[in-house]
Design an enzyme around this catalytic site. Sequence first.
Site, mmCIF file in Angstrom:
data_model
loop_
_atom_site.group_PDB
_atom_site.id
_atom_site.type_symbol
_atom_site.label_atom_id
_atom_site.label_comp_id
_atom_site.label_asym_id
_atom_site.label_seq_id
_atom_site.Cartn_x
_atom_site.Cartn_y
_atom_site.Cartn_z
ATOM 1 C CG HIS A 64 -3.317 -0.162 -6.520
ATOM 2 N ND1 HIS A 64 -3.643 0.440 -5.341
ATOM 3 C CD2 HIS A 64 -3.535 -1.482 -6.313
ATOM 4 C CE1 HIS A 64 -4.049 -0.463 -4.459
ATOM 5 N NE2 HIS A 64 -3.983 -1.662 -5.043
ATOM 6 N NE ARG A 80 -4.348 -1.039 0.128
ATOM 7 C CZ ARG A 80 -4.571 -2.036 -0.742
ATOM 8 N NH1 ARG A 80 -3.670 -2.343 -1.634
ATOM 9 N NH2 ARG A 80 -5.712 -2.705 -0.719
HETATM 10 P P1 NDP Z 1 -2.173 -11.307 4.744
HETATM 11 O O1 NDP Z 1 -3.092 -10.766 5.780
HETATM 12 O O2 NDP Z 1 -2.338 -12.727 4.315
HETATM 13 O O3 NDP Z 1 -0.642 -11.161 5.252
HETATM 14 C C1 NDP Z 1 -0.172 -10.009 5.859
HETATM 15 C C2 NDP Z 1 1.260 -10.260 6.319
HETATM 16 O O4 NDP Z 1 1.794 -9.043 6.827
HETATM 17 C C3 NDP Z 1 1.353 -11.288 7.450
HETATM 18 O O5 NDP Z 1 2.489 -12.114 7.288
HETATM 19 C C4 NDP Z 1 1.524 -10.416 8.688
HETATM 20 O O6 NDP Z 1 2.217 -11.030 9.762
HETATM 21 C C5 NDP Z 1 2.337 -9.285 8.122
HETATM 22 N N1 NDP Z 1 2.222 -8.107 8.970
HETATM 23 C C6 NDP Z 1 1.113 -7.377 9.244
HETATM 24 N N2 NDP Z 1 1.410 -6.383 10.104
HETATM 25 C C7 NDP Z 1 2.731 -6.499 10.371
HETATM 26 C C8 NDP Z 1 3.633 -5.772 11.202
HETATM 27 N N3 NDP Z 1 3.236 -4.742 11.963
HETATM 28 N N4 NDP Z 1 4.914 -6.175 11.240
HETATM 29 C C9 NDP Z 1 5.332 -7.241 10.521
HETATM 30 N N5 NDP Z 1 4.534 -7.970 9.701
HETATM 31 C C10 NDP Z 1 3.256 -7.596 9.641
HETATM 32 O O7 NDP Z 1 -2.255 -10.333 3.501
HETATM 33 P P2 NDP Z 1 -1.974 -10.657 1.953
HETATM 34 O O8 NDP Z 1 -0.668 -11.324 1.845
HETATM 35 O O9 NDP Z 1 -3.161 -11.319 1.352
HETATM 36 O O10 NDP Z 1 -1.940 -9.172 1.344
HETATM 37 C C11 NDP Z 1 -1.003 -8.214 1.803
HETATM 38 C C12 NDP Z 1 -1.355 -6.842 1.274
HETATM 39 O O11 NDP Z 1 -1.082 -6.756 -0.129
HETATM 40 C C13 NDP Z 1 -2.826 -6.430 1.348
HETATM 41 O O12 NDP Z 1 -3.189 -6.013 2.643
HETATM 42 C C14 NDP Z 1 -2.910 -5.295 0.339
HETATM 43 O O13 NDP Z 1 -2.611 -4.068 0.974
HETATM 44 C C15 NDP Z 1 -1.793 -5.630 -0.652
HETATM 45 N N6 NDP Z 1 -2.335 -5.959 -1.973
HETATM 46 C C16 NDP Z 1 -1.950 -5.194 -3.056
HETATM 47 C C17 NDP Z 1 -2.405 -5.490 -4.315
HETATM 48 C C18 NDP Z 1 -1.942 -4.720 -5.494
HETATM 49 O O14 NDP Z 1 -2.464 -4.924 -6.604
HETATM 50 N N7 NDP Z 1 -0.944 -3.856 -5.358
HETATM 51 C C19 NDP Z 1 -3.321 -6.614 -4.550
HETATM 52 C C20 NDP Z 1 -3.642 -7.348 -3.370
HETATM 53 C C21 NDP Z 1 -3.160 -7.025 -2.132
HETATM 54 P P3 NDP Z 1 1.648 -12.352 10.507
HETATM 55 O O15 NDP Z 1 1.906 -13.488 9.515
HETATM 56 O O16 NDP Z 1 2.480 -12.465 11.709
HETATM 57 O O17 NDP Z 1 0.191 -12.121 10.754
HETATM 58 C C1 OXD Z 2 -5.884 -4.744 -3.281
HETATM 59 C C2 OXD Z 2 -6.445 -5.583 -4.310
HETATM 60 O O1 OXD Z 2 -6.143 -4.969 -2.102
HETATM 61 O O2 OXD Z 2 -6.435 -5.157 -5.492
HETATM 62 O O3 OXD Z 2 -5.134 -3.821 -3.645
HETATM 63 O O4 OXD Z 2 -6.891 -6.693 -4.011
#
Ligand code: NDP
Ligand code: OXD
Length: 314
Positions: free
Chosen positions: A277, A229
């Site tokens: 994005h 993000r």
């Molecule tokens: P998940 O919820 O599956 O994973 C999030 C990960 O981030 C987990 O490993 C979590 O740790 C870690 N995390 C969260 N907070 C912290 C912190 N404070 N310190 C360290 N690690 C942290 O999410 P996804 O993998 O499905 O997606 C991740 C992000 O990707 C989404 O939230 C979205 O913002 C972004 N995204 C972007 C897209 C794009 O097109 N650019 C498309 C889709 C998603 P833990 O394992 O310990 O819980």
């Molecule tokens: C996001 C998506 O979260 O496209 O950015 O899924």
Amino acid sequence: MTILVAIKGWDAEQWVARLRSKLPERSVVVPGEPFDRRAVHYAVAWKAPAGAFAGLPNLEAIFSLGAGVDHLLGDPKLPDVPILRVVDPDLTNRMSEYVVLHCLKILRQQMRYVRQQQERVWDDDDAQPAARHVRVGVLGLGVLGRDAARKLQVMGFDVAGWSRSPKRLPDLATFSGDDGLAPFLARTDILVCLLPLTDDTRGLIDRKLLGGLARDGRVGGAHLINAGRGGLQVESDILACLDEGALASATLDVFETEPLPSASPLWAHPRVTVTPHNAAMSEPEAIISLVAQQIRRHEGGQPFEHAVDRTVGY
Ligand code: NDP
Ligand code: OXD
């Protein structure tokens, strides 16, 4: 049972049409048109205005049309119902494609060859490092981070990951929490960010963090790839690090302000790659099928899947 669709930035009409065709027995409505608020049991959202889901006494769940839910959790009037996010193998695969593509771009110096071609220069006088000598660090080891890490390993990169809670993953070096961040960064040449935007992660990618990356590796300095993000990054710090040499390149799919304003210096920076994005745009039909499946599961007495933990914000 009515479904309320509140979407900003995407074509809401198309999403309504898709929902109507997938769930023909439901009424699908949008804010601004007259509807019975008591009949709304589900909401479908992407960047909905704050308060869009308040005053719906029978609301049972809110579906985010994206994997991220920061667009919902900032709403002070968000009702206390399950928030369900997109977890879709196709989306996951697309994100891993993006990450592998841009890590390979750095490994194989693709930007240099693009420039050379533009200038009709034939210069093969540069050692190509082996992938196993390039250290990639993945911030976030969730659905997306784990898949990307595994596929980077298949390409031969030396991969590690960082998460909030400690993890033991076969064949992957893992780091966690505040204490794990510095050693993780110190062994990272290419930093890939796949974190959610939460109170804890906002502004994390700043000058201090970037300054902790390794600069003694085989890819000409430290590189950043952020597809998590835009709120995770401090763009003025990224630009300063690029200009001071602390960062060799930045590949950004997400921005503090989206769409990226035309005045942003990121557009024209020679060592910045901008994508709009869309690192992982999944097929809308697949997302709507997931919403329909979740509704069927719930009404069949099974628990929802992929519910967000509001206490941690993702
Ligand atoms: P998940 O919820 O599956 O994973 C999030 C990960 O981030 C987990 O490993 C979590 O740790 C870690 N995390 C969260 N907070 C912290 C912190 N404070 N310190 C360290 N690690 C942290 O999410 P996804 O993998 O499905 O997606 C991740 C992000 O990707 C989404 O939230 C979205 O913002 C972004 N995204 C972007 C897209 C794009 O097109 N650019 C498309 C889709 C998603 P833990 O394992 O310990 O819980
Ligand atoms: C996001 C998506 O979260 O496209 O950015 O899924």
